[in-house]
Design an enzyme around this catalytic site. Structure first.
Site, PDB file in Angstrom:
ATOM      1  N   ASP A 255       0.916  -1.566  -0.453  1.00 19.25           N
ATOM      2  CA  ASP A 255       0.305  -0.339  -0.158  1.00 19.25           C
ATOM      3  C   ASP A 255       0.522   1.023  -0.331  1.00 19.25           C
ATOM      4  O   ASP A 255       2.283   1.285   0.470  1.00 19.25           O
ATOM      5  CB  ASP A 255      -1.238   0.275   0.978  1.00 19.25           C
ATOM      6  CG  ASP A 255      -2.209   0.323   1.162  1.00 19.25           C
ATOM      7  OD1 ASP A 255      -2.170   1.634   0.144  1.00 19.25           O
ATOM      8  OD2 ASP A 255      -3.702   0.090   0.989  1.00 19.25           O
TER       9      ASP A 255
HETATM   10  C1  BGC Z   1      -5.047   2.982   0.052  1.00 19.50           C
HETATM   11  C2  BGC Z   1      -4.722   2.262  -1.457  1.00 19.50           C
HETATM   12  C3  BGC Z   1      -4.801   3.217  -2.560  1.00 19.50           C
HETATM   13  C4  BGC Z   1      -3.746   3.460  -2.330  1.00 19.50           C
HETATM   14  C5  BGC Z   1      -3.033   4.416  -3.533  1.00 19.50           C
HETATM   15  C6  BGC Z   1      -3.476   4.013  -0.128  1.00 19.50           C
HETATM   16  O1  BGC Z   1      -4.011   5.648   0.948  1.00 19.50           O
HETATM   17  O2  BGC Z   1      -5.158   2.895   1.528  1.00 19.50           O
HETATM   18  O3  BGC Z   1      -6.179   1.680  -1.030  1.00 19.50           O
HETATM   19  O4  BGC Z   1      -4.664   2.143  -3.338  1.00 19.50           O
HETATM   20  O5  BGC Z   1      -3.226   4.673  -1.438  1.00 19.50           O
HETATM   21  O6  BGC Z   1      -4.397   5.548  -4.227  1.00 19.50           O
END
Ligand code: BGC
Length: 781
Positions: A255
């Site tokens: 993530d």
């Molecule tokens: C989120 C993810 C997301 C990623 C990219 C993170 O803050 O938890 O779900 O895909 O950012 O935007």
């Protein structure tokens, strides 16, 4: 003779069959670059696709292109307008995950996944960051709307269908957030402490189904720790379980900013560190240099990435079109969102309504929340068909003086609320919603001088919002009252226990509108535009109908109007138990249920805070074990507001016949459903199974399958087939580290919800079955 140097070395370009040779030809610098993303596309003017989540490094000399990621799962999230360009790059924002799951329709999930994948590909991208398959452990988790359900089977089946649909376009999905990501408070530091059985049966099960039945191209590691080890650095989770036990071999990406120890992540087979920083690069180069990171580990991860690259539209030079015809997606969305509406109450057949004059109450009637807020809300939910518009198109007349007063009030209040946040924040999150008003009672006088000034700025004439108009007269003038209540949530914050209840102004509104309308025999219908459950028991008897519309996406107003007027029969069912009060579920006492109030302190990383680890903040004990949601409520018989799987219909269904037969894999249930009512409609058959006594302690019944009929005309019937394998009947024996299905008599119950089983059949499993697995992810506390 002139010297003639003929180079024997052909230029090496990446192909599906030469991945190993390409890895061998890469420099250390190139290798490290490839396992680190190139930063996020949000607010990045250099990004090829502004507003997207990230991309990988291109290595042109080896024929390796960048591949591009965009956030989902509610649609493709990218900036709508670009500099020096007047084209509108908006993508459809579909319904939220939990609203989609309320359809209990895997074909709908596949179709929506397909539409999202198609838009992604036609915008020039390669990987959609979704679906999210975490379990709804607690009703307050701030991201529940991105996920599907409190039940792992429903979550897993919906996720798998979505993935199959999306990937049928030739793009890849990213199943997230792996794993045990069930709260937002202190999300990067919180340790989810969960026993092996609950872990396997609940928190990993949905992912297991999605991985085995959907085969996503990528999986995204979660922010949290799982039993003491960070999810993105957890070799038990990513390598031993996901790859070796489940046989999956795609790319794991972290993530965003989810990796703390880069070398550990690489060793654990977290292939891609996102969004990627110079510090990540330095850490990996240092670890290679000092020998703490073996080159083979890096090479293995690079192979995973290159295998993904060669499958991508970017590598294949797909000529994307950008001018997307979203027409068919709009129609699909409108239908699925309407069918996903859940009818909780319908006294005296208040719904469907005949077109007439309706008064819309509640700020959300004029300001729906069509989508999840946060990076996963497409275009941040700025575009949607309003309820007013949807109703008008369906032939209703919307009461104008009430509309004018609300429009002025909501615009001024939203402006005030938004201006309290920095613009980037305010665009993503709308924490507060305007307090409810009683229109016509106090007129525009309730606005502060600043609000009045804003109202004038917005071009709204004060005299039109100032009119005094007693509620009794409003009730005489209109044929029905619609009250919409909404809640907004988004990434990084959990809801609070107090948000589960109604506010004083919401209660007052229901009370005032209901008594006036009921005094003249007119119905009051409540629409719940909510991401998750809300308290209903204290007020539901005061209203005639309650319809949960969830977060229906950009055709919101039309989808809702289709159900209100009866063009579509609501066939949605709850994907969670709706409790009487917050605190009734055992997980409620192990959740940061008021954390939102002190969010600054709580979001401070642990290392910057002194003192003891704080329970529910630094770590969360999943003390309830497997007794989450209906598994607890049906087993103990504890009272609920609405049970898991509940949902009424405008028509009625009878279950005429049921059989359960043994098959090679387990059992096959056949259920014949007949529409015995007077309107066409679809029915969801939920198959619950009770295991024989004697083996492991089990919930009284568990969902083991489900299916949805096609639209049945009155009198028409359909036989649904629901297979249940012996493996799906297994429980996890933590001591033996084995899935076990005990022999004996199993009771299969087909029902319309978890507490209303209509037909039972018994079937005998003659022998025990066992699947041993490696002991891993063991609790450290
Ligand atoms: C989120 C993810 C997301 C990623 C990219 C993170 O803050 O938890 O779900 O895909 O950012 O935007």
């Amino acid at each position: 003779m002139a010297a003639c140097f003929v180079s024997g070395a052909q230029e090496l370009r990446l192909r599906p069959d030469n991945v190993d040779a390409v890895v061998a030809a890469m420099t250390v610098d190139e290798k490290v670059d490839l396992v680190i993303g190139c930063g996020a596309g949000w607010g990045n003017v250099d990004a090829k696709f502004p507003g997207t989540a990230g991309w990988t490094r291109a290595i042109p000399r080896l024929g390796i292109p960048s591949i591009y990621f965009a956030d989902g799962p509610q649609g493709v999230n990218m900036t709508r307008f670009r500099e020096y360009d007047t084209r509108d790059y908006s993508c459809t924002f579909f319904l939220s995950g939990s609203t989609l799951a309320a359809s209990w329709d895997t074909e709908a999930a596949e179709a929506i996944g397909h539409a999202v994948g198609y838009e992604l590909k036609e915008r020039g991208l390669d990987v959609i960051l979704g679906p999210g398959a975490n379990l709804h452990r607690n009703i307050l988790c701030g991201r529940n709307q991105e996920y599907f359900s409190e039940d792992p089977l429903l979550s897993g089946k919906m996720a798998a269908a979505w993935i199959r649909g999306a990937q049928s376009n030739g793009i890849s999905t990213s199943l997230k957030h792996f794993a045990v990501n069930n709260q937002e408070t202190n999300r990067k530091e919180n340790d989810s402490r969960v026993d092996a059985r609950a872990l396997r049966e609940l928190y990993l099960k949905g992912f297991e189904i999605a991985v085995k039945e959907g085969n996503p191209g990528t999986v995204m590691g979660a922010y949290n720790y799982v039993n003491g080890v960070h999810a993105c650095e957890n070799a038990d989770l990513l390598d031993r379980l996901l790859r070796q036990e489940w046989g999956w071999n795609g790319v794991v990406m972290s993530d965003w900013d989810g990796v703390v120890r880069q070398a550990d992540a690489v060793k654990a087979t977290c292939d891609l560190i996102e969004p990627g920083t110079e510090a990540d690069k330095k850490a990996l180069l240092d670890a290679l240099e000092n020998g703490s990171l073996p080159m083979e580990d890096l090479d293995r991860n690079i192979r995973h990435i290159l295998e993904l690259v060669v499958k991508s539209p970017s590598y294949q030079g797909y000529p994307y079109h950008d001018d997307i015809d979203r027409e068919s997606h709009q129609r699909l969305l409108r239908r699925v969102a309407a069918e996903s509406c859940i009818l909780l109450r319908n006294e005296g057949g208040a719904l469907p309504m005949k077109p007439g004059k309706v008064a819309l109450y509640g700020c959300a009637s004029y300001d729906l929340v069509p989508a999840n807020m946060g990076v996963n809300g497409v275009n941040n939910g700025v575009y949607h068909v309003s309820l007013v518009q949807g109703l008008r198109e369906a032939g209703f007349e919307v009461c104008r003086p009430i509309l004018r007063e609300y429009t002025a009030y909501v615009a001024a209040e939203n402006e005030r609320i938004r201006s309290a946040f920095p613009p980037i924040f305010a665009q993503f999150y709308r924490f507060d919603r305007p307090a409810e008003i009683i229109p016509g009672q106090e007129g525009g006088d309730r606005l502060t001088p600043e609000q009045k000034a804003m109202t004038v700025d917005l071009g709204i004439q004060m005299e039109t919002v100032n009119r005094r108009w007693p509620m009794e007269e409003q009730a005489v003038e209109n044929d029905a009252a619609l009250i919409t209540l909404a809640r907004t949530t988004g990434e990084a914050f959990d809801r609070t226990a107090s948000e589960f209840g109604l506010t004083t102004s919401e209660r007052n509104l229901i009370e005032t509108v209901s008594s006036a309308y009921h005094a003249v025999g007119k119905p009051v219908i409540v629409l719940l535009n909510v991401p998750a459950s809300l308290e209903t028991v204290s007020w539901r008897e005061k209203v005639d109908a309650i319809l949960v519309v969830g977060q229906p996406g950009e055709r919101a107003g039309e989808s809702i109007a289709d159900v209100l007027c009866g063009a579509v029969n609501p066939s949605g069912h709850l994907t969670d138990t709706w409790p009487v009060r917050y605190g009734d579920a055992p997980a409620d006492s192990h959740f940061p249920s008021e954390a939102g109030q002190d969010i600054q302190t709580l979001m401070t990383p642990r290392k910057e805070r002194s003192g003891e680890l704080v329970s529910n903040i630094d770590y969360t004990e999943y003390a309830e074990g497997i007794y989450v949601g209906y598994r607890y409520f049906t087993t103990t018989g504890a009272e609920v507001a609405y049970p898991f799987g509940f949902g009424l219909s405008y028509t009625e269904f009878v279950y005429d016949a049921m059989s359960v037969e043994p098959t090679r894999e387990g059992f096959l249930a056949r259920v014949t459903v007949r529409n015995s009512g007077s309107r066409p409609g679809r029915e969801v058959v939920q198959l619950y199974v009770s295991a024989p006594k004697g083996g492991l302690d089990k919930p009284i019944r568990e969902l083991k399958g489900f299916a949805k009929t096609r639209e049945l005309a009155p009198g028409e019937s359909q036989t649904l087939e629901i297979p249940v394998s012996t493996y799906e009947l297994a429980s996890f024996n933590a001591k033996k580290s084995a899935w076990q299905t005990a022999r004996g008599t199993y009771t299969f119950g087909a029902g319309a919800c978890s507490s209303e089983i209509r037909v039972f059949r018994q079937a005998v499993l003659p022998g025990n079955a066992e699947w041993k697995v490696e002991k891993l992810l063991l609790p450290q506390h």
